[in-house]
Design a protein around this motif. Structure first.
Motif, mmCIF file in Angstrom:
data_model
loop_
_atom_site.group_PDB
_atom_site.id
_atom_site.type_symbol
_atom_site.label_atom_id
_atom_site.label_comp_id
_atom_site.label_asym_id
_atom_site.label_seq_id
_atom_site.Cartn_x
_atom_site.Cartn_y
_atom_site.Cartn_z
ATOM 1 N N TYR A 209 0.047 -0.846 4.380
ATOM 2 C CA TYR A 209 0.718 -0.821 3.081
ATOM 3 C C TYR A 209 1.057 0.627 2.743
ATOM 4 O O TYR A 209 0.263 1.549 2.970
ATOM 5 C CB TYR A 209 -0.187 -1.411 1.980
ATOM 6 N N ASN B 278 7.162 -2.859 1.519
ATOM 7 C CA ASN B 278 6.171 -1.869 1.911
ATOM 8 C C ASN B 278 4.882 -2.431 2.504
ATOM 9 O O ASN B 278 3.902 -1.716 2.655
ATOM 10 C CB ASN B 278 5.848 -0.908 0.756
ATOM 11 N N LEU B 279 4.908 -3.679 2.866
ATOM 12 C CA LEU B 279 3.743 -4.233 3.550
ATOM 13 C C LEU B 279 4.140 -4.532 4.995
ATOM 14 O O LEU B 279 5.109 -5.242 5.232
ATOM 15 C CB LEU B 279 3.311 -5.515 2.835
#
Lengths: 499, 642
Positions: free
Chosen positions: B372, B323-324
Motif C-alpha cells: 500500500y 494504491n493497493l
C-alpha cells in the motif's frame, strides 16, 4: 566510419572463433598439477609410491594402545571421565559404534589397502599401458604385498569379517557396492600376499625398516597362529627362529633409541622427529609416534638429567600386570614404570609430577615413555620412537606355541624356545617353567606387555571371557569391535554381534 | 582433539591486514546494420589485486593447552636436537612469524549478440536475440613467511624487520610459496524471443546452451530453456471494473544450471605429512632418514554434470484502488543433480572426497505480497508492504535406489556426532537422532524400559522406535526440521517533509535449531540450565536436564531431541532515518541526504543460543555450533547526488 565497421566485424568474427567448444576443455597441466596419467612413468615414481604404501603403518599406532586398554594389562587413564572417551569406552567394554579411535584405525588400514592395491594394479603396465622395468622391482613389490597383508591383518583382528578387495583402488562406482567377506577369505588373501612376498624379498635390506623376508615369514606365522594353523606355522616360523636374530641381554635397552632396529627387531614401524608435524586434525598422520605422548606422566619435571618428558597419563599399566611378574624378572621394571618409586629412588633428580588424575594405577608404560630430546616442533606429535611390531622373542613364543599345538607336537623344541625367553628375562637358567600351552600364553603377556598383543591373544586363545569377564567384557561381542557406525550409514555394512 | 580456547585471548593474538585494489569496466560496440537489426559486442572485465599481511605471535593459552608456545614460567618451549656428531643442541620449539602475500586476479566476459525487432500487422511485436558469450577468470598468488619478529609485536611485523635465517636446524625461518588459482572458463550460446500482442498477450521463450570447464568430457554442455506467458486483462476492451487498475495473469517455466564446482581430476600428491582435510600423508622414515613419497590424492567423478534447477510458477499482479498492490504466486522449484561433496565410504581411504550429483529436491509453496502506498498528498508519505512465503521442502531422489542417504551436520561434544540427513521423502538436512521420553527416576524404571546399556537413574530415557526391546542406532528417527513453516517480511516507510523513515522487520516461524555447541567436558563453561539438572528422584523429568556426569555411560550426549529447539524469531533487521537537505543549502549537488541506520536492532525469540538465524549448506542448516552472532550495527551515512 568504415574502419569502425570493419573492426566491429573483426570482433564479431573473433568472438565466434573464441567460442569453439574446446574453450571449456580442462587440462590440469594448466595448473601445474601432476595427475595419475602423468605418474608411474619411471623407477623413481614407483619407488615414491612404494614409500607411501608404508605411511599408513605409522597411522596404526593406536592399535597398540587398544590392544592393552581392552585387556587386563592397562586402563584408559586420561585427565577425567570425559577425556579420551574412545579409550574409556574400550576400557569399560561399553563401546559405542561411533568410537572415534576405532573409526580412524579402520580408515587408516583401508587407506593402506587402497594404496597397495593401486600400486599392485599398475605393476605390469602403467595407466598408459607402458611397462617400466627396473632392478629390484620384484622385491619392491614383495614389500607391497607384505604391507597389504599387514593392513588386512590389523582389520581382521579388530573387526572380524571385513570388506575384502584386492584388484584396485576404490572409485566412485564402487562406493556402497561392497559387503563384508568372511574372515577366513581375508586370511586366505593375507596368506597369498605373504607367500608371494616371501618368494621375492631379500633377507636383509640396505635401509632400516624396509620389509625383509624374515618379517614376512614372522607375520605369516602370526597369521597362521591366529587361525590355529599350527602345522603350517611351524616351518615358516622356524626360518625366522634360525635367522640372524638374537635376544638383547638387557631387556630395557630394546626400547631405547639406541635399541631401535637392533638384533631382536624382526619388524619395526619406523617413526622420526625429522619432519615436525602440527596437524591436530590428523594426530597420527605425521612421522611421529603419537602413542608415546599419550603414555607419559603428567607434569613430569626434574633436573636437566631427568630423562623424561611429560605426557597425558593414558594407557596406564595395571597393578595386576605388575603383580604377574615374578621377583627377579627384569621385564617388570622395563614394562611398568612406578613413578613414585622413581621419584623416591632418585632424590638427586628433584622429580615432581602430577598423580594421574583418572583411573590412576601409579604405573606407566615404560617401553614407550616419552623422553627428552626425542621429539620436535609440536612435541606431542613428533616422538621418534619406533614401534617394535614383531620382536624375536615374539617369534620364539609363537614358534613354541605352534610346536606344542601342531598335529605332531614337538615339546622339546617348544621348551627350548620358551627357555630362551625366560632365561633372558631373569638373566639365569633358574627360572625355567615347563612349556605348557598355558605357560606360553602367560609368558606372552609378560614378554609383550604394553606392546598391544594382550587383548588379541586372549581372544584368539579363547581366554577372553574368563580373564576379562570380571572386568565387564561382553562375550557376545566375540572379541571384535564394532564396525564404525559411519561406515554402516554410508556403505550399508552389517554390524558385529553385541553392538 | 579439540582444545578449548579463551576467545578473548584468541582475538588478541590474531593480527591481519589486507588492502585490495579493484578496477572494473566495460567496452561496448554496437553496430546498427539495419534500423531494427543491431549487433552488440561487449567486453566486461574485473582486475583485482590484494596485498595482505598476517602475524602469528608466540602465544600462551594455559599450561595444558597444546597450542601454548610458552612454558608457564614465560620462557619459550625448547627441544633438544641431535647434531649428528654425538652432540645435541637446545633450540626453541616455536617462533613467531609474519606472512606477506600478494595475489592478483583477472576475469572477463566477452559477449556478442544480434538483436532484431519487428512488427507484423501493426499488432504483433517481436524481439529476437541470438548470441554467444565467453568468460574466463584467472589468478595467482605469491607469499613469503619469515620468523622472529622483534618484541613479539605487530608493530615490528614485517618481512624486512624480521630476523629469521634458515639454518640446518630450522629450515622454516624464511620460506616462500606461489600458487595458481584454478582457471575457470565458460561458453554459452543463447537466444530469446519476446512477443506481445497489443500489450495484452505477452510471451517469451529462451533457450541457451551452456558449457563449463567444471564437468567431465561428456557433460560439459547442457541445454536450458525458459518460457513465460502473460495476459494483461485490464487492457482488454471488455474489462471495465473501476476498482481494478491493473490485472495481469502470468505463468512461467524455466530451467537454469549451476556449475559451482571445481574441475575434477585424479591428482598425485608428492611429499611428506599432509595438512589437507583428510590428512592423506605421504612419506616414511627408513632408519633415521625421511624419504618423501607419492600417492593418489583425490577420487575422480567422470559422471559429474550440471545441477539443473527447474522452476515454474503461476500467479497474478494487480493494482487496486490506485494504491493497493497485490502479487500472488504459486511456485514449484525442483533441483536435479544437486552438487554436493559426497562422503565416501571409509573403506575407500583418505583420498579427498569429490563433488557428486547427489539427488533431487523439491520446494513448493505460495508467495504473497501486499503493498500500500498513499497518494503522497500533503507533506506526508506512507508506504508499507508485507511479503509472506510458505513452502514445503522435500528430497525427491537420492542417487542409488532411493534408500541411500547422506549424513552430515557433524560436530564434537566430547564425541564426534552427526545430526542431519539428506534422505528421500524428508526435508533436506532434517535432524536425525534419538527421541527422548523424560528421565529415569529410579532403577525400576530402567528395568521396565527396553534395554539401554549403561543407563542409571537420572539418565535420559530414549524411545524404542522399532520396539525391538533394545535402544540402539536403529531407533534413531526424525527429531527436527530446520526449515521454517513460513517467513514474513514487513517493510514500512514514512516520509514527512524532508525526513524519511524506513523499517524492515523479518520473521521466521517454525524452524528448528539443533544446539551443537554444548560440550560435556570438565573445566569448560556450562549453560546456566545445568542448575535445573536431575539431582535425585522426582527433581525433574525434563530430558534436557539429565543428571550431570562426565563418565556418561548412558551417552546422554548422543544426538537427540534434547538439543532441538524451536528457532522461530522476529527481527527488526533495519531501521533508517534520513534527512534530505533543502535545495537551497545543498552546495551544488543535486541532492544531499544524511541518514542514520540501525541493523539487527531487535530480536525476539525463545531460542536459548546466541542467534536463531543460522546459515549453512544443505546438511548444516540450523546446526548451531556456536556461530558468531550477527552484530547489531549503527551507521551514519551521507548520500550525494551530482
Amino acid at each position: 566510419m568504415k574502419n569502425i565497421k570493419n573492426s566491429i566485424g573483426l570482433i564479431t568474427i573473433l568472438s565466434i572463433f573464441w567460442g569453439c567448444s574446446d574453450v571449456v576443455d580442462f587440462d590440469p597441466h594448466d595448473e601445474y598439477q601432476v595427475t595419475e596419467v602423468d605418474y608411474l612413468q619411471s623407477e623413481a615414481d614407483y619407488q615414491a609410491m612404494a614409500v607411501s604404501c608404508y605411511s599408513p603403518t605409522q597411522w596404526l599406532n593406536q592399535v597398540i594402545v587398544v590392544g592393552d586398554v581392552a585387556s587386563d594389562n592397562a586402563v584408559a587413564g586420561g585427565e577425567n571421565a570425559s577425556d579420551v572417551v574412545a579409550f574409556q569406552q574400550i576400557d569399560d567394554y561399553k563401546i559405542l559404534t561411533n568410537n572415534s579411535t576405532l573409526q580412524d584405525l579402520w580408515l587408516s588400514a583401508y587407506e593402506g589397502v587402497n594404496r597397495t592395491n593401486y600400486l599392485i594394479g599398475y605393476k605390469d603396465a602403467n595407466m598408459l599401458g607402458n611397462t617400466v622395468d627396473f632392478e629390484g622391482k620384484e622385491a619392491l613389490f614383495g614389500e607391497i604385498h607384505f604391507l597389504r597383508a599387514f593392513y588386512y591383518f590389523n582389520l581382521v583382528k579388530m573387526f572380524g569379517d571385513v570388506v575384502l578387495f584386492t584388484d584396485h583402488k576404490l572409485g566412485l562406482s564402487d562406493f556402497g557396492t561392497l559387503q563384508r567377506s568372511p574372515k577366513a577369505e581375508v586370511y586366505a588373501q593375507m596368506e597369498r600376499d605373504l607367500i608371494q612376498a616371501i618368494s621375492v624379498l631379500p633377507t636383509s635390506q640396505a635401509q632400516q625398516g624396509r620389509i625383509t623376508k624374515y618379517a614376512a615369514q614372522a607375520l605369516l606365522g602370526k597369521v597362521y597362529i591366529y587361525q590355529d594353523k599350527f602345522d603350517e606355522a611351524v616351518p615358516v616360523l622356524k626360518n625366522v627362529v634360525d635367522g640372524p636374530f638374537s635376544l638383547v641381554a638387557n631387556f630395557d635397552d630394546i626400547f631405547l633409541l639406541s635399541g631401535e632396529n637392533g638384533p631382536e627387531s624382526v619388524y619395526e614401524v619406523q617413526y622420526s622427529n625429522g619432519q615436525p608435524y602440527y596437524n591436530w586434525g590428523g594426530i597420527t598422520r605425521g612421522q611421529g609416534n603419537f602413542a608415546v605422548q599419550q603414555g607419559g606422566v603428567r607434569g613430569f619435571n626434574g633436573t636437566s638429567e631427568m630423562p623424561y618428558n611429560s605426557g597425558w597419563s593414558t594407557n596406564l599399566p595395571t597393578q595386576d600386570l605388575a603383580a604377574a611378574y615374578e621377583d627377579g624378572d627384569q621385564r617388570k621394571d622395563a614394562t611398568t614404570f612406578d613413578v613414585e618409586a622413581y621419584a623416591t629412588n632418585n632424590p638427586n633428580l628433584n622429580v615432581t609430577y602430577q598423580v594421574a588424575p583418572f583411573k590412576n594405577t601409579g604405573l606407566y608404560n615404560k617401553k614407550y615413555l616419552p623422553r627428552k630430546g626425542q621429539t620436535s616442533g609440536q612435541p606431542e606429535l613428533n616422538y621418534e620412537n619406533n614401534q617394535r611390531t614383531i620382536r624375536y622373542s615374539d617369534v620364539l613364543l609363537m614358534a613354541a606355541e605352534a610346536n606344542l599345538r601342531s598335529s605332531s607336537a614337538n615339546q622339546a623344541l617348544a621348551q627350548i624356545y620358551l627357555d630362551r625367553v625366560r632365561d633372558r628375562a631373569f638373566g639365569d637358567e633358574d627360572h625355567r617353567v615347563t612349556a605348557t600351552v598355558q605357560a606360553i600364553w602367560n609368558e606372552r603377556r609378560l614378554e609383550l606387555g604394553m606392546e598391544g598383543d594382550r587383548f588379541f591373544d586372549l581372544v584368539r586363545t579363547g581366554q577372553a571371557a574368563d580373564v576379562l569377564g570380571p572386568l565387564g567384557y561382553n562375550a557376545a561381542t566375540q572379541g571384535v569391535f564394532p564396525i564404525p557406525q559411519r561406515e554402516i550409514d554410508i556403505s550399508g555394512l552389517t554390524q558385529n554381534a553385541g553392538y | 582433539m579439540s582444545e578449548i580456547f579463551n576467545p578473548v585471548q584468541r582475538l588478541e593474538d590474531t593480527h591481519n591486514e589486507s588492502n585490495g585494489d579493484k578496477l572494473y569496466g566495460k567496452f561496448e560496440l554496437q553496430y546498427d546494420i539495419l534500423d531494427n537489426l543491431k549487433i552488440t559486442s561487449r567486453f566486461g572485465y574485473t582486475k583485482w589485486d590484494q596485498t595482505s599481511k598476517s602475524f602469528s605471535p608466540l602465544a600462551y593459552y594455559g599450561p595444558n593447552n597444546v597450542s601454548s608456545d610458552y612454558n608457564p614460567d614465560g620462557t619459550v618451549k625448547t627441544q633438544e636436537v641431535d647434531n649428528g656428531d654425538g652432540t645435541t643442541t637446545i633450540i626453541p620449539s616455536f617462533h613467531n612469524s609474519v606472512t606477506e602475500r600478494k595475489n592478483s586476479n583477472f576475469s572477463y566476459t566477452l559477449e556478442t549478440f544480434a538483436n532484431y525487432e519487428f512488427t507484423l500487422n501493426d499488432q504483433h511485436n517481436f524481439d529476437i536475440v541470438l548470441g554467444i558469450s565467453r568468460s574466463q577468470s584467472t589468478g595467482d598468488e605469491m607469499g613469503t613467511t619469515r620468523q622472529d619478529i622483534r618484541d613479539n609485536s605487530w608493530a615490528w611485523a614485517d618481512i624486512s624487520a624480521a630476523t629469521g635465517v634458515n639454518t640446518k636446524l630450522n629450515t622454516n625461518a624464511y620460506t616462500g610459496y606461489s600458487s595458481q588459482n584454478l582457471e575457470r572458463r565458460n561458453l554459452s550460446y543463447f537466444s530469446r524471443v519476446n512477443y506481445d500482442f497489443n500489450n495484452k498477450y505477452l510471451a517469451s521463450f529462451s533457450a541457451r546452451r551452456d558449457g563449463s570447464i567444471a564437468f567431465g568430457k561428456d557433460n560439459k554442455f547442457a541445454n536450458f530453456y525458459a518460457g513465460s506467458l502473460g495476459w494483461v486483462i485490464t487492457n482488454e476492451d471488455f474489462f471495465n471494473v473501476d476498482a481494478i487498475n491493473f490485472l495481469k495473469l502470468r505463468g512461467s517455466y524455466g530451467t537454469v544450471g549451476n556449475e559451482n564446482v571445481d574441475p575434477q581430476y585424479v591428482s598425485i600428491t608428492i611429499g611428506g605429512p599432509s595438512y589437507n582435510s583428510t590428512a592423506n600423508s605421504n612419506g616414511y622414515t627408513f632408519g633415521t632418514e625421511f624419504v618423501s613419497g607419492a600417492t593418489v590424492n583425490s577420487f575422480n567423478n567422470p559422471f559429474l554434470s550440471w545441477e539443473e534447477q527447474t522452476q515454474y510458477n503461476i500467479g497474478f499482479d494487480a493494482t487496486l484502488f490506485n494504491n493497493l498492490s497485490l502479487a500472488v504466486d504459486y511456485f514449484n522449484k525442483s533441483v536435479d543433480g544437486l552438487l554436493f561433496t559426497d562422503a565416501p565410504p571409509l573403506y575407500a581411504g583418505t583420498s579427498e572426497p569429490v563433488k557428486s550429483n547427489i539427488g533431487s529436491t523439491e520446494s513448493k509453496g505460495i508467495d504473497l505480497t501486499i503493498g500500500y502506498r498513499n497518494s503522497g498528498a500533503g507533506n506526508f508519505g506512507f508506504n508499507t508492504s508485507v511479503n509472506f512465503t510458505g513452502s514445503k521442502n522435500l528430497v525427491t531422489e537420492t542417487n542409488k535406489d532411493g534408500t541411500a542417504f547422506i549424513a552430515g551436520g557433524s560436530y564434537f561434544n566430547g564425541q564426534s556426532q552427526m545430526a542431519t540427513r539428506f534422505e528421500k521423502g524428508f526435508t533436506p538436512g532434517y535432524f536425525y537422532g534419538y527421541q527422548t521420553n523424560g528421565l529415569f527416576q529410579n532403577q525400576s524404571e530402567i528395568d521396565a524400559h527396553a534395554t539401554q546399556p549403561g543407563a542409571q537413574p537420572g539418565d535420559i530415557r530414549f524411545v524404542d522406535m522399532n520396539n525391538d526391546g533394545i535402544i540402539n542406532d536403529e531407533d534413531k528417527t526424525k527429531i527436527g526440521d530446520p526449515f521454517p513453516k513460513f517467513n514474513i517480511g514487513w517493510n514500512l516507510g514514512f516520509d514527512y517533509k524532508n525526513f524519511d523513515l524506513n523499517i524492515f522487520t523479518y520473521a521466521s516461524v517454525g524452524n528448528d535449531i539443533y544446539r551443537a555447541y554444548e560440550r560435556n567436558a570438565q573445566f569448560t563453561n556450562k549453560d546456566r540450565s545445568i542448575l535445573n539438572r536431575w539431582t535425585g528422584e522426582g527433581t525433574t523429568n525434563d530430558a534436557a536436564n539429565p543428571r550431570y556426569t562426565f563418565a556418561d555411560t548412558n551417552s546422554n550426549i548422543r544426538p537427540s531431541d534434547r538439543y532441538v529447539e524451536d528457532g522461530s524469531f522476529i527481527k527488526i533487521k533495519s531501521l533508517i532515518l534520513g534527512y534530505t537537505l533543502p535545495a537551497s543549502v545543498n552546495a551544488g549537488f543535486s541532492q544531499v541526504r544524511i541518514y542514520a541506520q540501525a541493523k539487527n536492532l531487535l530480536t525476539l525469540t525463545e531460542y536459548t543460543g546466541y542467534d536463531p538465524e543460522i546459515s549453512g549448506g544443505i546438511l548444516d542448516t540450523g546446526i548451531d555450533r556456536g556461530a558468531y552472532p550477527q552484530a547489531r550495527t549503527f551507521l551514519i551515512g551521507l548520500d550525494l547526488k551530482f
